[in-house]
Design a protein around this motif. Structure first.
Motif, PDB file in Angstrom:
ATOM      1  N   LYS A 163       2.233   1.884  -3.407  1.00  0.00           N
ATOM      2  CA  LYS A 163       1.219   2.417  -4.315  1.00  0.00           C
ATOM      3  C   LYS A 163       0.892   3.862  -3.965  1.00  0.00           C
ATOM      4  O   LYS A 163       0.669   4.693  -4.846  1.00  0.00           O
ATOM      5  N   ALA A 164       0.867   4.157  -2.668  1.00  0.00           N
ATOM      6  CA  ALA A 164       0.561   5.523  -2.244  1.00  0.00           C
ATOM      7  C   ALA A 164       1.661   6.469  -2.730  1.00  0.00           C
ATOM      8  O   ALA A 164       1.397   7.589  -3.155  1.00  0.00           O
ATOM      9  N   MET A 210       5.545  10.760   2.190  1.00  0.00           N
ATOM     10  CA  MET A 210       5.975   9.957   1.046  1.00  0.00           C
ATOM     11  C   MET A 210       7.260  10.538   0.450  1.00  0.00           C
ATOM     12  O   MET A 210       8.142   9.801   0.031  1.00  0.00           O
ATOM     13  N   GLN A 232       3.537   6.017  -5.369  1.00  0.00           N
ATOM     14  CA  GLN A 232       3.319   6.154  -6.807  1.00  0.00           C
ATOM     15  C   GLN A 232       2.195   7.162  -7.060  1.00  0.00           C
ATOM     16  O   GLN A 232       2.308   8.026  -7.926  1.00  0.00           O
ATOM     17  N   ALA A 233       1.130   7.048  -6.288  1.00  0.00           N
ATOM     18  CA  ALA A 233      -0.016   7.940  -6.463  1.00  0.00           C
ATOM     19  C   ALA A 233       0.400   9.394  -6.241  1.00  0.00           C
ATOM     20  O   ALA A 233       0.017  10.273  -7.002  1.00  0.00           O
ATOM     21  N   ALA A 242      -3.778  12.627  -4.451  1.00  0.00           N
ATOM     22  CA  ALA A 242      -3.385  11.773  -3.337  1.00  0.00           C
ATOM     23  C   ALA A 242      -3.696  12.445  -1.997  1.00  0.00           C
ATOM     24  O   ALA A 242      -4.230  11.836  -1.073  1.00  0.00           O
ATOM     25  N   TRP A 243      -3.392  13.717  -1.925  1.00  0.00           N
ATOM     26  CA  TRP A 243      -3.631  14.502  -0.704  1.00  0.00           C
ATOM     27  C   TRP A 243      -5.122  14.519  -0.379  1.00  0.00           C
ATOM     28  O   TRP A 243      -5.533  14.419   0.775  1.00  0.00           O
ATOM     29  N   LEU A 303       0.836  -1.200   0.000  1.00  0.00           N
ATOM     30  CA  LEU A 303       0.000   0.000   0.000  1.00  0.00           C
ATOM     31  C   LEU A 303       0.870   1.249   0.000  1.00  0.00           C
ATOM     32  O   LEU A 303       0.607   2.212  -0.726  1.00  0.00           O
ATOM     33  N   THR A 304       1.938   1.230   0.797  1.00  0.00           N
ATOM     34  CA  THR A 304       2.825   2.395   0.861  1.00  0.00           C
ATOM     35  C   THR A 304       3.452   2.667  -0.507  1.00  0.00           C
ATOM     36  O   THR A 304       3.533   3.808  -0.948  1.00  0.00           O
ATOM     37  N   ILE A 322       2.174  10.608  -9.252  1.00  0.00           N
ATOM     38  CA  ILE A 322       1.322  10.837 -10.423  1.00  0.00           C
ATOM     39  C   ILE A 322       0.507  12.117 -10.242  1.00  0.00           C
ATOM     40  O   ILE A 322       0.427  12.941 -11.142  1.00  0.00           O
ATOM     41  N   LEU A 328      -7.214  12.223  -0.928  1.00  0.00           N
ATOM     42  CA  LEU A 328      -7.622  10.930  -0.357  1.00  0.00           C
ATOM     43  C   LEU A 328      -7.064  10.749   1.050  1.00  0.00           C
ATOM     44  O   LEU A 328      -7.300   9.729   1.688  1.00  0.00           O
ATOM     45  N   GLY A 329      -6.287  11.714   1.497  1.00  0.00           N
ATOM     46  CA  GLY A 329      -5.719  11.613   2.837  1.00  0.00           C
ATOM     47  C   GLY A 329      -4.333  10.997   2.857  1.00  0.00           C
ATOM     48  O   GLY A 329      -3.803  10.690   3.915  1.00  0.00           O
ATOM     49  N   ILE A 330      -3.728  10.799   1.670  1.00  0.00           N
ATOM     50  CA  ILE A 330      -2.368  10.247   1.630  1.00  0.00           C
ATOM     51  C   ILE A 330      -1.392  11.372   1.954  1.00  0.00           C
ATOM     52  O   ILE A 330      -1.378  12.394   1.274  1.00  0.00           O
ATOM     53  N   PRO A 331      -0.600  11.232   3.007  1.00  0.00           N
ATOM     54  CA  PRO A 331       0.303  12.321   3.407  1.00  0.00           C
ATOM     55  C   PRO A 331       1.490  12.417   2.468  1.00  0.00           C
ATOM     56  O   PRO A 331       2.460  11.673   2.591  1.00  0.00           O
TER      57      PRO A 331
END
Ligand SMILES: Nc1ncnc2c1ncn2[C@@H]1O[C@H](COP(=O)(O)OP(=O)(O)O)[C@@H](O)[C@H]1O
Ligand SMILES: [Mg+2]
Lengths: 247, 291
Positions: free
Chosen positions: B166-167, B188, B169-170, B178-179, B163-164, B173, B181-184
């Motif tokens: 992929k996050a 990353m 990578q996200a 990503a932000w 998951l990390t 991209i 969706l809550g991905i910090p």
């Protein structure tokens, strides 16, 4: 559920939202309509924490949203389906969906996530067919479904959508709006931003009309549909013309 | 034939090391769009730390290996926190100049710490060299190839299977998406810095037993790694591996059949050629316009 009072948003020194107040009650679908540049996207992005530095009062389930960043806001149960979808094109449909549940994976809700994944794939069977394909290879309608599915993977209670009908053929617009109605019937609260005013007001309970950063009108959706000013400004064009102009 | 095989062995060995260094560049570029010109200094720090920990302090090989990687990764994190994150207007040129500044600083610190002398470490194992079809194959080469293979596989699994990964990578991209969706994304980026510095350290660790290491080795190795990364197409992990091996083999053949004075020149010749003929690199045709 969501209550906004006298909200002002800025891009640098430019004020894009000028004292907007609106509210969304639980299990309600509210449409926010307005012309290009009215500030609709700005409003949604501010609710999601993407544009810090706003003034006014925003409360979600009675808790203030000030100072919160997107991860905290998503965790509280608000998800945005952004304008232009913002998918991750090289990644597979499945990975796009899973990333929607990123924060829940971090809290080890594996079993619940798998359940929700099945639910989303049941809601949009075409995504199941294309699960392993890169998201960039999907058609416009499929991409919009993926964007909605990805937002649902965070298991929101309030779903914000920014022009989900953009660039889609009328039958796809109808299909997407039908899905929104279905979500609402299942208990979701929805704030729908649209330029496609007629389509949005036909499915919504209530509506707000935004012009240059101000709310100029609000009321039950059927009253807005019948309102002379709204008709002149937003429903004047035939539906087909409207679509052609934006495709 | 025998001669050719010999050059091939040494080319693949060096090439594998260039590949790890190139992976460090690629990893960071993919996640942040940044070319880190201090990457070569991570290689230098890796080599010198390994020599000190293993030969100097006589730690066990695995422990020295892990400590070196961890230590250099921390240097990468510090670089991001202090020098990169604090920039108000992160224009690419400004960031590149900052990394060049950091490389000069790291070189200076290393000169104070390790002096100007060159050091080397013993080979990882004391086995006799093998004979393959008349050519000699050093056990150290097998170590190098094995470790690089493990790293490439692990990296592949990390980006595709976790998951990390992929996050990360996200974020690369579309940071905003990503932000949302809550991905910090900040975490990353930090992770990308740590991993790319760690990758550089591995390159240094592998090089320590086969050549002399000193405080000023980072510049050449960094540029070769960059050349390998460009050769394969910046942003493509498999491209980095391919570019590294290609550079190593061409270098070995150039040295073997022409002149040893050619060695460092080949990398730059290739770099110019690739920039001129196919700027996107061998595998990178699509990657370039992603940002
Ligand atoms: N990133 C930005 N920087 C500066 N001004 C912006 C930015 N984004 C939008 N605006 C301005 O804010 C206003 C509202 O834009 P927006 O919220 O995108 O409108 P809508 O979504 O209703 O079309 C417009 O006048 C637009 O020019
Ligand atoms: Mg908009």
């Amino acid at each position: 559920m969501l209550r906004i009072r006298n909200l002002k948003c800025y891009y640098g020194r430019i004020r894009a939202i000028n004292g907007v107040s609106l509210s969304v009650k639980p299990r309600e679908m509210v449409a926010l309509i307005g012309a290009n540049g009215a500030g609709k996207s700005t409003l949604l992005q501010t609710i999601c924490g993407l544009l810090p530095g706003w003034e006014g009062d925003m409360r979600y389930e009675k808790e203030p949203l000030s100072g919160l960043r997107p991860p905290e806001i998503v965790r509280r149960g608000i998800s945005l389906v952004p304008e232009g979808r913002l998918l991750f094109p090289p990644m597979s449909v499945l990975d796009n969906l899973k990333l929607g549940a990123y924060l829940r994976y971090r809290r080890r809700e594996q079993a619940a996530i798998n359940g929700d994944l099945e639910h989303v794939l049941d809601l949009f069977p075409v995504l199941r067919e294309r699960a392993r394909q890169p998201a960039g290879t999907l058609s416009g309608g499929e991409q919009q479904m993926l964007a909605i599915g990805r937002a649902l993977m965070a298991r929101p209670r309030l779903l914000l959508l920014d022009e989900p009908s953009m660039g889609l053929a009328p039958f796809l617009v109808k299909l997407i709006l039908d899905i929104l109605v279905q979500l609402k019937d299942d208990g979701m609260t929805i704030l729908l931003v649209e330029q496609n005013a007629r389509a949005a007001l036909q499915v919504a309970d209530r509506g707000y009309v935004l012009e240059n950063g101000h709310i100029v009108l609000d009321g039950p959706a059927d009253e807005l549909l019948a309102d002379q000013d709204v008709k002149r400004a937003y429903l004047g064009k035939d539906y087909r013309e409207f679509y052609d102009g934006r495709a | 034939m025998q001669e050719f095989l010999q050059y091939l062995f040494s080319g693949v060995t060096n090439g594998a090391i260039y590949a790890v260094i190139a992976l460090g560049f690629t990893m960071l570029y993919k996640s942040t769009g940044l070319i880190n010109f201090a990457q070569g200094e991570f290689v230098m720090l890796g080599a010198l730390s390994m020599i000190t920990l293993w030969s100097g302090f006589e730690l066990s090989l695995p422990l020295a290996f892990l400590l070196t990687i961890a230590g250099v990764s921390v240097v990468g994190i510090i670089l991001e926190r202090l020098a990169i994150r604090s920039v108000r207007k992160p224009h690419p040129i400004v960031l590149i100049i900052i990394t060049i500044g950091a490389s000069i600083l790291l070189r200076g610190v290393a000169m104070l710490g390790w002096g100007k002398d060159a050091h080397s470490s013993p080979a990882f194992s004391r086995n006799e060299p093998f004979e393959v079809a008349g050519a000699t194959l050093l056990p150290q080469s097998l170590w190098i190839l094995g470790i690089v293979l493990v790293i490439v596989t692990a990296l592949h699994f990390f980006t595709r299977g976790t998951l990390t990964g992929k996050a990360m990578q996200a974020c690369a991209i579309n940071k905003r998406a990503a932000w949302l969706l809550g991905i910090p994304s900040e975490t990353m980026v930090l992770l990308a810095f740590a991993m790319s510095a760690g990758m550089g350290a591995v390159g240094g660790i592998l090089i320590a037993p086969i050549s002399m290491s000193s405080y000023d080795m980072g510049m050449t190795l960094g540029l070769k790694g960059f050349c390998a990364a460009m050769l394969g197409g910046l942003g493509s992990s498999w491209g980095a591996v391919l570019g590294g091996l290609l550079l190593g083999i061409l270098e070995a053949l150039g040295v073997g059949f022409f002149s040893s004075s050619l060695k460092d020149g080949i990398a730059f010749l290739l770099l110019l050629l690739i920039l001129y003929v196919r700027p996107a690199g061998i595998l990178g045709a699509r990657a370039v316009h992603r940002f």
